[in-house]
Write a protein that holds these residues in place. Structure first.
Motif, PDB file in Angstrom:
ATOM      1  N   MET A   1       0.842  -1.183   0.000  1.00  0.00           N
ATOM      2  CA  MET A   1       0.000   0.000   0.000  1.00  0.00           C
ATOM      3  C   MET A   1       0.883   1.240   0.000  1.00  0.00           C
ATOM      4  SD  MET A   1      -2.782   1.107   2.827  1.00  0.00           S
ATOM      5  CE  MET A   1      -3.829   2.487   2.536  1.00  0.00           C
ATOM      6  N   GLN A   2       0.466   2.208  -0.754  1.00  0.00           N
ATOM      7  CA  GLN A   2       1.153   3.496  -0.782  1.00  0.00           C
ATOM      8  C   GLN A   2       0.205   4.517  -0.176  1.00  0.00           C
ATOM      9  OE1 GLN A   2       1.510   5.900  -4.501  1.00  0.00           O
ATOM     10  NE2 GLN A   2       3.645   5.258  -4.319  1.00  0.00           N
ATOM     11  N   THR A   3       0.698   5.322   0.745  1.00  0.00           N
ATOM     12  CA  THR A   3      -0.146   6.360   1.324  1.00  0.00           C
ATOM     13  C   THR A   3       0.411   7.728   0.966  1.00  0.00           C
ATOM     14  OG1 THR A   3       1.054   6.355   3.426  1.00  0.00           O
ATOM     15  CG2 THR A   3      -0.871   4.934   3.273  1.00  0.00           C
ATOM     16  N   ARG A   4      -0.480   8.701   0.934  1.00  0.00           N
ATOM     17  CA  ARG A   4      -0.110  10.091   0.675  1.00  0.00           C
ATOM     18  C   ARG A   4      -0.609  10.906   1.861  1.00  0.00           C
ATOM     19  NH1 ARG A   4       1.429  10.352  -4.759  1.00  0.00           N
ATOM     20  NH2 ARG A   4       1.415  12.618  -4.809  1.00  0.00           N
ATOM     21  N   THR A   5       0.312  11.486   2.608  1.00  0.00           N
ATOM     22  CA  THR A   5      -0.027  12.246   3.806  1.00  0.00           C
ATOM     23  C   THR A   5       0.227  13.730   3.558  1.00  0.00           C
ATOM     24  OG1 THR A   5       0.672  10.357   5.146  1.00  0.00           O
ATOM     25  CG2 THR A   5       0.437  12.474   6.279  1.00  0.00           C
ATOM     26  N   PRO A   6      -0.831  14.552   3.547  1.00  0.00           N
ATOM     27  CA  PRO A   6      -0.641  15.985   3.301  1.00  0.00           C
ATOM     28  C   PRO A   6      -0.165  16.722   4.557  1.00  0.00           C
ATOM     29  CG  PRO A   6      -2.971  15.497   3.575  1.00  0.00           C
ATOM     30  CD  PRO A   6      -2.240  14.178   3.673  1.00  0.00           C
ATOM     31  N   ILE A   7       0.686  17.712   4.342  1.00  0.00           N
ATOM     32  CA  ILE A   7       1.184  18.548   5.435  1.00  0.00           C
ATOM     33  C   ILE A   7       1.302  19.972   4.903  1.00  0.00           C
ATOM     34  CG2 ILE A   7       3.143  19.061   6.966  1.00  0.00           C
ATOM     35  CD1 ILE A   7       3.746  15.997   6.893  1.00  0.00           C
ATOM     36  N   LYS A   8       0.750  20.939   5.633  1.00  0.00           N
ATOM     37  CA  LYS A   8       0.889  22.349   5.260  1.00  0.00           C
ATOM     38  C   LYS A   8       2.091  22.923   6.005  1.00  0.00           C
ATOM     39  CE  LYS A   8      -1.330  26.721   4.662  1.00  0.00           C
ATOM     40  NZ  LYS A   8      -2.563  27.427   4.452  1.00  0.00           N
ATOM     41  N   ALA A  86      13.300  -4.069   7.477  1.00  0.00           N
ATOM     42  CA  ALA A  86      12.569  -3.667   6.273  1.00  0.00           C
ATOM     43  C   ALA A  86      12.853  -2.187   6.033  1.00  0.00           C
ATOM     44  CB  ALA A  86      11.077  -3.908   6.456  1.00  0.00           C
ATOM     45  N   VAL A  87      12.603  -1.749   4.802  1.00  0.00           N
ATOM     46  CA  VAL A  87      12.870  -0.360   4.433  1.00  0.00           C
ATOM     47  C   VAL A  87      11.601   0.267   3.874  1.00  0.00           C
ATOM     48  CG1 VAL A  87      14.219   1.186   2.960  1.00  0.00           C
ATOM     49  CG2 VAL A  87      15.282  -0.877   3.910  1.00  0.00           C
ATOM     50  N   MET A  88      11.234   1.396   4.458  1.00  0.00           N
ATOM     51  CA  MET A  88      10.157   2.210   3.902  1.00  0.00           C
ATOM     52  C   MET A  88      10.808   3.304   3.073  1.00  0.00           C
ATOM     53  SD  MET A  88       7.245   2.829   6.733  1.00  0.00           S
ATOM     54  CE  MET A  88       6.067   1.564   7.083  1.00  0.00           C
ATOM     55  N   HIS A  89      10.260   3.533   1.882  1.00  0.00           N
ATOM     56  CA  HIS A  89      10.725   4.648   1.064  1.00  0.00           C
ATOM     57  C   HIS A  89       9.682   5.745   1.160  1.00  0.00           C
ATOM     58  CE1 HIS A  89      12.855   6.857  -1.955  1.00  0.00           C
ATOM     59  NE2 HIS A  89      11.684   7.123  -2.510  1.00  0.00           N
ATOM     60  N   GLN A  90      10.165   6.983   1.312  1.00  0.00           N
ATOM     61  CA  GLN A  90       9.264   8.115   1.418  1.00  0.00           C
ATOM     62  C   GLN A  90       9.726   9.239   0.499  1.00  0.00           C
ATOM     63  OE1 GLN A  90       9.459   8.031   5.973  1.00  0.00           O
ATOM     64  NE2 GLN A  90       7.292   8.464   5.591  1.00  0.00           N
ATOM     65  N   ARG A 126       5.678 -11.955   8.580  1.00  0.00           N
ATOM     66  CA  ARG A 126       6.227 -11.731   7.235  1.00  0.00           C
ATOM     67  C   ARG A 126       5.105 -11.628   6.197  1.00  0.00           C
ATOM     68  NH1 ARG A 126      11.205 -11.649   5.457  1.00  0.00           N
ATOM     69  NH2 ARG A 126      11.479 -11.578   3.218  1.00  0.00           N
ATOM     70  N   ALA A 127       4.096 -12.475   6.322  1.00  0.00           N
ATOM     71  CA  ALA A 127       2.973 -12.454   5.382  1.00  0.00           C
ATOM     72  C   ALA A 127       2.272 -11.091   5.411  1.00  0.00           C
ATOM     73  CB  ALA A 127       1.987 -13.570   5.699  1.00  0.00           C
ATOM     74  N   ILE A 128       2.105 -10.545   6.593  1.00  0.00           N
ATOM     75  CA  ILE A 128       1.482  -9.217   6.718  1.00  0.00           C
ATOM     76  C   ILE A 128       2.350  -8.159   6.035  1.00  0.00           C
ATOM     77  CG2 ILE A 128       0.921  -7.381   8.371  1.00  0.00           C
ATOM     78  CD1 ILE A 128       0.047  -9.694  10.299  1.00  0.00           C
ATOM     79  N   LEU A 129       3.640  -8.182   6.322  1.00  0.00           N
ATOM     80  CA  LEU A 129       4.548  -7.202   5.720  1.00  0.00           C
ATOM     81  C   LEU A 129       4.607  -7.357   4.202  1.00  0.00           C
ATOM     82  CD1 LEU A 129       7.418  -7.254   8.368  1.00  0.00           C
ATOM     83  CD2 LEU A 129       5.703  -5.459   8.044  1.00  0.00           C
ATOM     84  N   GLU A 130       4.537  -8.586   3.722  1.00  0.00           N
ATOM     85  CA  GLU A 130       4.550  -8.814   2.264  1.00  0.00           C
ATOM     86  C   GLU A 130       3.325  -8.197   1.598  1.00  0.00           C
ATOM     87  OE1 GLU A 130       5.095 -13.064   2.021  1.00  0.00           O
ATOM     88  OE2 GLU A 130       7.279 -12.867   1.905  1.00  0.00           O
ATOM     89  N   THR A 131       2.169  -8.226   2.275  1.00  0.00           N
ATOM     90  CA  THR A 131       0.989  -7.580   1.687  1.00  0.00           C
ATOM     91  C   THR A 131       1.184  -6.074   1.637  1.00  0.00           C
ATOM     92  OG1 THR A 131      -0.252  -7.414   3.770  1.00  0.00           O
ATOM     93  CG2 THR A 131      -0.610  -9.391   2.428  1.00  0.00           C
ATOM     94  N   TRP A 132       1.854  -5.505   2.641  1.00  0.00           N
ATOM     95  CA  TRP A 132       2.138  -4.066   2.619  1.00  0.00           C
ATOM     96  C   TRP A 132       3.022  -3.741   1.423  1.00  0.00           C
ATOM     97  CZ3 TRP A 132       3.932  -2.520   8.225  1.00  0.00           C
ATOM     98  CH2 TRP A 132       2.914  -2.819   9.145  1.00  0.00           C
ATOM     99  N   GLN A 133       4.023  -4.601   1.200  1.00  0.00           N
ATOM    100  CA  GLN A 133       4.976  -4.369   0.118  1.00  0.00           C
ATOM    101  C   GLN A 133       4.297  -4.545  -1.240  1.00  0.00           C
ATOM    102  OE1 GLN A 133       8.288  -7.103  -0.100  1.00  0.00           O
ATOM    103  NE2 GLN A 133       9.626  -5.505  -0.898  1.00  0.00           N
ATOM    104  N   LYS A 134       3.519  -5.589  -1.378  1.00  0.00           N
ATOM    105  CA  LYS A 134       2.845  -5.876  -2.651  1.00  0.00           C
ATOM    106  C   LYS A 134       1.912  -4.723  -3.035  1.00  0.00           C
ATOM    107  CE  LYS A 134       0.922  -9.816  -2.706  1.00  0.00           C
ATOM    108  NZ  LYS A 134      -0.024 -10.913  -2.536  1.00  0.00           N
ATOM    109  N   ASN A 135       1.218  -4.202  -2.060  1.00  0.00           N
ATOM    110  CA  ASN A 135       0.273  -3.117  -2.319  1.00  0.00           C
ATOM    111  C   ASN A 135       0.966  -1.777  -2.518  1.00  0.00           C
ATOM    112  OD1 ASN A 135      -1.877  -4.893  -2.119  1.00  0.00           O
ATOM    113  ND2 ASN A 135      -2.136  -4.543   0.055  1.00  0.00           N
TER     114      ASN A 135
END
Length: 137
Positions: A1-8, A86-90, A126-135
């Motif tokens: 999953m990819q999220t978009r978080t707005p910040i002013k 694991a690595v999150m890219h932002q 790992r299965a949970i994290l893989e769904t995060w990565q796949k999405n």
């Protein structure tokens, strides 16, 4: 999953030079990671399970200044899944554009809170994290 978080961008985010202070990006990135996680899991259930998340490394590249009144979005995804980390890219972009303000790779581990050590990313975890990565693709 990819999220978009707005910040002013607010005045208190700025430094002497009139642009966002480099240290503030850590807060923006943290806010976006919390947003990402809250969309994935029930945080209280996760912490109630005895597991935690710990950032072990952050690399930030600053590409352009951000200024008061501008709106940015932090785009967060799970980029890499290892054995114990694991690595999150932002990407921090000007809202509504492809203009890159900054980008970061954040390495984290899942910890056993009682033992205070990283756990191996296997089984259901790992299965949970893989769904995060796949999405996130």
């Amino acid at each position: 999953m990819q999220t978009r978080t707005p910040i002013k961008i607010r005045g208190y985010h700025l430094d002497l030079y009139g642009h966002v202070n480099n240290a503030r990006y850590l807060e923006f990135l943290e806010e976006a990671r919390w947003d990402f996680l809250e969309r994935q899991v029930d945080i209280s259930s996760f912490t109630g399970s005895g597991l935690g998340l710990a950032v072990v490394n952050i690399n930030i590249n600053y590409r352009r200044g951000a200024y008061v009144g501008e709106e940015i979005e932090v785009v967060t995804s799970l980029a890499k899944l290892g054995n114990k980390s694991a690595v999150m890219h932002q990407d921090v972009v000007l809202k509504g554009t492809d203009t890159l303000v900054a980008d970061a790779d954040v390495t984290f581990v899942v910890t056993d809170q009682k033992a205070q050590k990283a756990v191996t990313l296997e089984g259901d975890l790992r299965a949970i994290l893989e769904t995060w990565q796949k999405n996130s693709v």
